[in-house]
Enzyme design. Structure first.
Site, PDB file in Angstrom:
ATOM      1  CG  HIS A  82      -1.734   1.260   1.339  1.00 51.84           C
ATOM      2  ND1 HIS A  82      -2.897   1.416   0.623  1.00 51.84           N
ATOM      3  CD2 HIS A  82      -1.549   2.406   2.021  1.00 51.84           C
ATOM      4  CE1 HIS A  82      -3.401   2.617   0.877  1.00 51.84           C
ATOM      5  NE2 HIS A  82      -2.607   3.239   1.725  1.00 51.84           N
ATOM      6  CG  ASP A 161     -11.918   4.024   6.798  1.00 52.05           C
ATOM      7  OD1 ASP A 161     -11.329   4.831   7.547  1.00 52.05           O
ATOM      8  OD2 ASP A 161     -11.751   4.010   5.571  1.00 52.05           O
ATOM      9  CB  SER A 183      -8.358   5.412   8.227  1.00 58.29           C
ATOM     10  OG  SER A 183      -8.841   5.559   6.916  1.00 58.29           O
ATOM     11  CE  LYS A 187      -8.994   3.072   3.891  1.00 60.50           C
ATOM     12  NZ  LYS A 187      -9.405   4.471   3.720  1.00 60.50           N
TER      13      LYS A 187
HETATM   14  N1  URA Z   1      -6.068   7.784   3.761  1.00 56.56           N
HETATM   15  C1  URA Z   1      -6.974   6.992   4.374  1.00 56.56           C
HETATM   16  O1  URA Z   1      -7.389   5.970   3.818  1.00 56.56           O
HETATM   17  N2  URA Z   1      -7.414   7.337   5.585  1.00 56.56           N
HETATM   18  C2  URA Z   1      -7.001   8.439   6.225  1.00 56.56           C
HETATM   19  O2  URA Z   1      -7.441   8.681   7.321  1.00 56.56           O
HETATM   20  C3  URA Z   1      -6.063   9.267   5.583  1.00 56.56           C
HETATM   21  C4  URA Z   1      -5.611   8.912   4.352  1.00 56.56           C
END
Ligand code: URA
Ligand code: CA
Length: 433
Positions: A82, A161, A183, A187
């Protein structure tokens, strides 16, 4: 349990229990807890922070708020990569076939998303016929057979989220390390990764512009990943200037092809080897990082990496002949050269401004419904530290419009030419595990 008591506990600087965090995330997702109470809690977290244990509980509560992808039918350790985002970041397109070529299973779920250019899915769709709508059975079979497949985002991943990020955006609580880290990690974990390599960017084109902030974010995410039982490593890399030369969709596919052949831009090549060797190591396909790197270099040199890219494209319906003949990719009607106005050394290229220039051309979307022009974008001919003579081309603009005055203006704003010796930034600042 009452939300008001949870808010006051956090306001007073105490740590919340797993039960309290689960109560908040469940209640907020199903609508029992209103936005105003959640806003107050987000602000309390912003000022009082969270312990590592709280951050892990928050992340897992968000993972459990929606669907979770089950990759257990895929053999091997599934490592996901990521990036926290940047300008002209072509690494996913390169790393997927590159690490697959040495046996790492890449089961990539990718979105279209907003930004200066499209997401990985958009880029791949500049190859005629390429399809990302795969059912999960076909997806799993393709990864088992070829070690790589990319599927478009589907299902209802981490709804907590989604809702909380939207709320943070309008309550000045985005910029909080525990909230950002949970956050992003929620994911990744919901997408089924066994292990995670994070590319945390730092510099003018990054979410975190200061090295110390990027380091703190990287540390926080590694602790959450490891705390949640996913082996996690973070690389902190430079995004002060754009990565590689190309910024645009088809242009980045061409750049990915060059890099898979070992002929890519030096910075992009090096970052792919750095991130890729961490992925190979975490997947258990090499005993040391050095051995992992040697395998990847060999895959580039022997042609196995580019062959893997062809197999991957063809397996998802794409015309793999574009790989040997990139002129078959979408091309823009016009090109323009942006020329240096003076002699000197390139001292800076503000990544953000370059990204905006690419989005003015139509390379990205600013709302979900925008249509992307896959052919347009920019190719940087000079990067930081290079010598230029007045009249040299700094950037080639690929456009489907004749009027590019605004784009040229942005490019001049982005470039600084100096008479003095310029120190170039490091590409990789740190690796945190
Ligand atoms: N990207 C995300 O997915 N979440 C955040 O809180 C900030 C950047
Ligand atoms: Ca690039």
């Amino acid at each position: 349990m009452r939300m008001v008591d949870v808010i006051s506990k956090k306001r007073n600087g105490e740590a919340l229990s797993k039960e309290e965090i689960d109560f908040v995330i469940k209640g907020y997702t199903n609508g029992d807890i209103p936005d105003y109470q959640m806003s107050a809690l987000a602000m309390a977290i912003y000022f009082q922070d969270m312990t590592t244990e709280e951050r892990v509980h928050l992340t897992m509560a968000m993972v459990e708020s929606g669907d979770q992808i089950d990759l257990s039918d895929i053999e091997g350790i599934k490592v996901d990569k990521h990036s926290t985002g940047g300008v002209g970041d072509t690494t996913t397109l390169i790393l997927a076939p590159l690490v697959a070529a040495v046996g790492v299973p890449v089961a990539k779920m990718s979105g279209r998303g907003l930004g200066h250019t499209g997401g990985t899915v958009d880029k791949l769709e500049s190859i005629e016929g390429f399809k990302v709508e795969l059912d999960s059975k076909t997806f799993n079979e393709l990864v088992n057979k070829n070690k790589v497949a990319v599927v478009g985002q589907s299902g209802n991943l981490t709804p907590a989220d989604k809702k909380l990020y939207g709320l943070r955006d309008v309550t000045a609580t985005v910029n909080s390390i525990p909230l950002i880290a949970s956050s992003i990690m929620s994911k990744k974990i919901a997408s089924g990764a066994d292990a995670i390599v994070l590319d945390v960017k730092t510099g003018s084109g990054a979410f975190m512009q200061e090295l110390e902030d990027s380091r703190a974010l990287a540390q926080a995410m590694v602790e959450i990943g490891n705390g949640a039982g996913r082996n996690t490593i973070a690389v902190i890399s430079d995004m002060d200037q754009p990565l590689g030369f190309a910024i645009g969709n088809a242009l980045e596919v061409k750049e990915a092809i060059d890099t898979l052949r070992g002929q890519g831009p030096a910075d992009l090549h090096e970052l792919c080897l750095t991130l890729g060797s961490q992925m190979v190591y975490l997947a258990g396909k090499a005993d040391t990082i050095e051995a992992a790197r040697e395998k990847l270099e060999h895959a580039m040199e022997s042609g196995e990496a580019i062959e893997k890219f062809k197999t991957f494209i063809a397996s998802q319906g794409g015309d793999a002949s574009v790989i040997d003949d990139p002129s078959k990719l979408p091309t823009a009607n016009y090109t323009f050269e942006v020329e240096a106005k003076e002699d000197g050394v390139i001292a800076a290229i503000v990544a953000d401004e370059i990204g905006i220039a690419a989005s003015i051309l139509g390379a990205g979307r600013s709302t979900k419904d925008d249509v992307i022009d896959l052919a347009v974008g920019l190719v940087l001919n000079k990067k930081v530290g290079e010598q230029v003579t007045k009249g040299d081309s700094l950037v080639t603009i690929h456009s489907n419009r004749e009027d590019v005055a605004e784009v040229i203006e942005k490019i001049y704003q982005s470039y600084t030419i100096s008479k003095e010796v310029v120190e170039t930034n490091q590409l990789v600042y740190d690796i945190i595990r």
